[in-house]
Motif scaffolding. Sequence first.
Motif, short mmCIF file in Angstrom:
data_model
loop_
_atom_site.label_atom_id
_atom_site.label_comp_id
_atom_site.label_asym_id
_atom_site.label_seq_id
_atom_site.Cartn_x
_atom_site.Cartn_y
_atom_site.Cartn_z
N UNK A 194 4.42 -19.54 3.67
CA UNK A 194 4.85 -19.40 2.29
C UNK A 194 3.68 -18.97 1.43
N UNK A 195 3.92 -18.39 0.27
CA UNK A 195 2.81 -17.99 -0.60
C UNK A 195 1.89 -19.17 -0.88
N UNK A 196 0.60 -18.93 -0.79
CA UNK A 196 -0.38 -19.99 -0.97
C UNK A 196 -0.46 -20.42 -2.44
N UNK B 131 -3.16 -29.54 -4.94
CA UNK B 131 -1.92 -30.27 -5.18
C UNK B 131 -1.55 -30.11 -6.65
N UNK B 132 -0.71 -29.20 -6.90
CA UNK B 132 -0.27 -28.85 -8.24
C UNK B 132 1.24 -28.95 -8.27
N UNK B 133 1.84 -29.25 -9.40
CA UNK B 133 3.31 -29.35 -9.44
C UNK B 133 4.04 -28.14 -8.88
N UNK B 134 3.42 -26.96 -8.93
CA UNK B 134 4.09 -25.79 -8.38
C UNK B 134 4.07 -25.79 -6.86
N UNK B 135 3.32 -26.73 -6.25
CA UNK B 135 3.32 -26.86 -4.80
C UNK B 135 4.58 -27.56 -4.31
N UNK B 136 5.39 -28.05 -5.24
CA UNK B 136 6.64 -28.72 -4.89
C UNK B 136 7.80 -27.75 -5.03
N UNK B 137 8.68 -27.79 -4.05
CA UNK B 137 9.84 -26.91 -4.06
C UNK B 137 11.11 -27.75 -4.14
N UNK C 175 13.71 -19.86 0.82
CA UNK C 175 12.52 -19.47 1.59
C UNK C 175 12.82 -19.39 3.08
N UNK C 176 13.67 -20.30 3.57
CA UNK C 176 14.00 -20.33 5.00
C UNK C 176 15.23 -19.49 5.33
N UNK C 177 15.91 -18.99 4.30
CA UNK C 177 17.14 -18.22 4.46
C UNK C 177 18.22 -19.01 5.18
#
Length: 86
Positions: A3-5, A9-15, A23-25
Amino acid sequence: MTLPAQSGNHPTDLMTVAEAATAMRVSKMTVYRLLQAGEIAALRIGRSFRIERADLSEYLRVCQLSAPPEAPGPEVSEPEPGWSVG
């Protein structure tokens, strides 16, 4: 698949489940099943799940390495003695 790096540990690291599914289709239900089975690590925030990008990438890496080998083709036997091929 990676996945894009993201940095640190930032809130955008959470999906969200929807983002992980995209992302996994796969469907969101598939992601929920994987979470329920403990195959993907997740955080529970209230009634929602959040998945760290690194955890999802690790899951995909493990899946790629543990993919079952290709099915063998049909067995071809030698003709019996006395039979001619052609």
